[in-house]
Design a protein around this motif. Sequence first.
Motif, PDB file in Angstrom:
ATOM      1  N   LEU A 134      10.250  10.206   2.745  1.00 10.10           N
ATOM      2  CA  LEU A 134       8.739   9.701   2.924  1.00 10.10           C
ATOM      3  C   LEU A 134       9.145   7.996   2.362  1.00 10.10           C
ATOM      4  N   TYR A 135       8.436   7.251   2.948  1.00  3.72           N
ATOM      5  CA  TYR A 135       8.650   5.572   2.307  1.00  3.72           C
ATOM      6  C   TYR A 135       6.880   4.931   2.376  1.00  3.72           C
ATOM      7  N   LEU A 136       6.802   4.518   1.546  1.00  2.00           N
ATOM      8  CA  LEU A 136       5.056   3.491   1.733  1.00  2.00           C
ATOM      9  C   LEU A 136       5.568   2.022   1.354  1.00  2.00           C
ATOM     10  N   GLY A 137       4.779   0.940   1.881  1.00  2.00           N
ATOM     11  CA  GLY A 137       4.362   0.856   1.777  1.00  2.00           C
ATOM     12  C   GLY A 137       4.854  -1.465   2.608  1.00  2.00           C
ATOM     13  N   GLY A 138       5.016  -0.961   4.084  1.00  2.00           N
ATOM     14  CA  GLY A 138       5.800  -1.845   4.421  1.00  2.00           C
ATOM     15  C   GLY A 138       4.373  -3.000   4.983  1.00  2.00           C
ATOM     16  N   GLY A 139       4.009  -4.556   4.649  1.00  2.00           N
ATOM     17  CA  GLY A 139       3.267  -4.834   5.199  1.00  2.00           C
ATOM     18  C   GLY A 139       3.233  -4.569   6.880  1.00  2.00           C
ATOM     19  N   PHE A 140       2.075  -4.235   6.398  1.00  2.00           N
ATOM     20  CA  PHE A 140       1.248  -4.383   8.304  1.00  2.00           C
ATOM     21  C   PHE A 140       1.212  -5.674   8.830  1.00  2.00           C
ATOM     22  N   SER A 141       1.732  -6.680   8.733  1.00  2.03           N
ATOM     23  CA  SER A 141       2.517  -7.341   9.582  1.00  2.03           C
ATOM     24  C   SER A 141       3.238  -7.717   9.643  1.00  2.03           C
ATOM     25  N   GLY A 142       4.229  -6.600   9.429  1.00  2.73           N
ATOM     26  CA  GLY A 142       5.792  -6.437   9.052  1.00  2.73           C
ATOM     27  C   GLY A 142       6.665  -7.459   8.104  1.00  2.73           C
ATOM     28  N   ASN A 143       5.853  -7.795   6.856  1.00  2.00           N
ATOM     29  CA  ASN A 143       6.330  -9.254   6.751  1.00  2.00           C
ATOM     30  C   ASN A 143       6.908  -8.386   4.688  1.00  2.00           C
ATOM     31  N   ARG A 144       7.100  -6.943   5.132  1.00  2.36           N
ATOM     32  CA  ARG A 144       7.667  -6.418   3.329  1.00  2.36           C
ATOM     33  C   ARG A 144       7.971  -5.094   3.917  1.00  2.36           C
ATOM     34  N   LEU A 145       9.297  -4.794   3.178  1.00  5.96           N
ATOM     35  CA  LEU A 145      10.055  -3.723   3.252  1.00  5.96           C
ATOM     36  C   LEU A 145       9.286  -2.884   2.714  1.00  5.96           C
ATOM     37  N   ASN A 146       9.548  -1.057   3.086  1.00  9.58           N
ATOM     38  CA  ASN A 146       8.676   0.093   1.822  1.00  9.58           C
ATOM     39  C   ASN A 146       9.600   0.240   0.846  1.00  9.58           C
ATOM     40  N   LYS A 147       9.073   1.427   0.124  1.00 11.26           N
ATOM     41  CA  LYS A 147       9.939   1.504  -1.129  1.00 11.26           C
ATOM     42  C   LYS A 147       9.752   3.246  -0.597  1.00 11.26           C
ATOM     43  N   LEU A 148      11.069   4.051  -0.870  1.00  9.97           N
ATOM     44  CA  LEU A 148      10.918   5.614  -1.301  1.00  9.97           C
ATOM     45  C   LEU A 148      10.156   5.844  -1.962  1.00  9.97           C
ATOM     46  N   TYR A 149       9.163   6.134  -1.864  1.00  8.91           N
ATOM     47  CA  TYR A 149       8.152   7.068  -2.145  1.00  8.91           C
ATOM     48  C   TYR A 149       8.662   9.116  -2.613  1.00  8.91           C
TER      49      TYR A 149
END
Length: 598
Positions: free
Chosen positions: A523-538
């Motif tokens: 489960l990953y969290l924290g990507g950018g809503f406009s697709g401009n940031r990677l998420n992180k393993l939660y």
Amino acid sequence: MATATQNEDHTRSAPVENLSKNEPLKVGSNYLKGTLIESLANASTGSISADEGQLLKFHGSYMQDDRDLRKNRRAHKLEPAYSFMIRVRVPGGVTTPEQWLAMDEISDTYANGTIKLTTRQAYQFHGVIKSNLKQTIEDINLSLLDTIAACGDVNRNVMCNPNPYQSKHHAAVLELSKQISDHLTPKTPAYHEIWLSDEAGEKFKVTQEPEPIIGDSGDEVEPIYGKTYLPRKFKIVVAVPPSNDVDIYAHDLGFIAIIEDDKLVGYNVTVGGGMGSTHGNTDTFPRLAEVLGFCTPEQAVAVAEAVVSVQRDFGDRKVRAHARLKYTIEDRGLDWFRDQVEQRLGYKLGEEREFAFEDNGDRYGWVEDEDGNWHHTLFVQGGRVLDKGDFRLRTALREIAKVHTGDFRLTANQNLQIARVTPEKKSEIEALLKEYQIDATFERTALRLNSMACVALPTCGLALAEAERYLPDLISQIDDVVEEAGLAEDAITIRMTGCPNGCARPFLAEIGFVGRGPGRYNLYLGGGFSGNRLNKLYRQDIKDSEIVDTLRPIILDYAQNRNEGERFGDFVIRKDYITATVQGSDFHANLRPDVVAK
């Protein structure tokens, strides 16, 4: 500009034993022909060899088997239930109503009765048996579409923003997508020889012009790719701000349209994005593309070839897990890469122009363009066009295609746009949408409307867990929490894949799931809503039964304590649920203490 000869010399400089096994296979394939003709004629088995399977990818198809049936067939000493997936290239995602009807007929005649709209604006068919493979590909070509380079170590389908609200610029970006696609399409005659009769061959113009270059040895030579093609797959997209629906940062090469004074003046060029990674291998990671520079519309095709040629010559041909452009740039640096591209162009790229993205989702419902035509975007769960019980999406779209005089546009989010609907046809199409009840976006939460899943089980051989078949049910469970929190109309991107190859671009989602095994996900969290940031393993290796209970307190916290206008991905970073992933090399760093490797 780099030449095919340079490519061949570069590849030969490494001892064959040091190259990945795919490299000598490509060299010895006679420009992707191999023994596919002989294998297709062998009726004693429904399969082809592993080497032939690698070559088949370049022609737009993968061999698969129904994994739901494996155990039973093994018990009865039968070979697996082999069939083939066929992917149809659709540059820019635009097709005619006639082509839609052709795809609909093919899905019934040769495939499993469904059409899959992919995350890269292509059609996909599943369940085609070997004896029907040639005829299916020929029929696709007779519709003036094709499958060459839809898979394999080449540039694949070129995507662009469907753009219903800036229609005057859509024509330009669509034309660029087609130009790049045509320019980078392999010129090997093998596709024509294997799949097409004279009638289909006459219609298939891409490999007929220009004529293949003849090398010093008398062999036909690919003018851009050479005998070894690319080290790995290559993906190109064109975006039009403020929409980042094509997920520009997830791709090897991107062109961001720069519009000044209502005129398309050129493109910011992005390079080095990619989603794939490997579980347990921290040397692999998703990566965001970076802006390389600016080019004019007239320079864009040459820039595309130059970028491809640098990757061709310097991409890793020893370790396929390290062979994508993102690693070439990660290892050598963006400045080095820019210098290589500019050397081949013979001029310098311009400075990056200002732009801003707002989201990476689709805009549903009706939108009127400046010419008075209408565009209607439909939500298609998992990109799967099918009839199931009272839900008759495929039938509805068939009936719409019979009367529609505009075009159909496949979106990068697996949805479908009925585009360029004339005012005279709008009421007729509205009536069909109502009759078949496929326009009820108001009955779906914003979470579902911003969801995406890969095919996964039962057909994908790489899948470790369910995705397309499971995500709709999971969203229904999460929707209960979303509605309790009063967030039914608040968009949160949620994506799921059955493995870490990232076909549905899960590592950009605000909530992302990546399969680890049956019923288990990262489960990953924290990507950018406009697709401009990677998420992180939660959470690692979370059971499907634990997902809703894990997300519930976070969603309720978001509803109660978010700042005005704050997106879910930004909130979980601010509240220290996870740390931000700045770039791909940071993807495995700064994990929560309770995220324990298993």
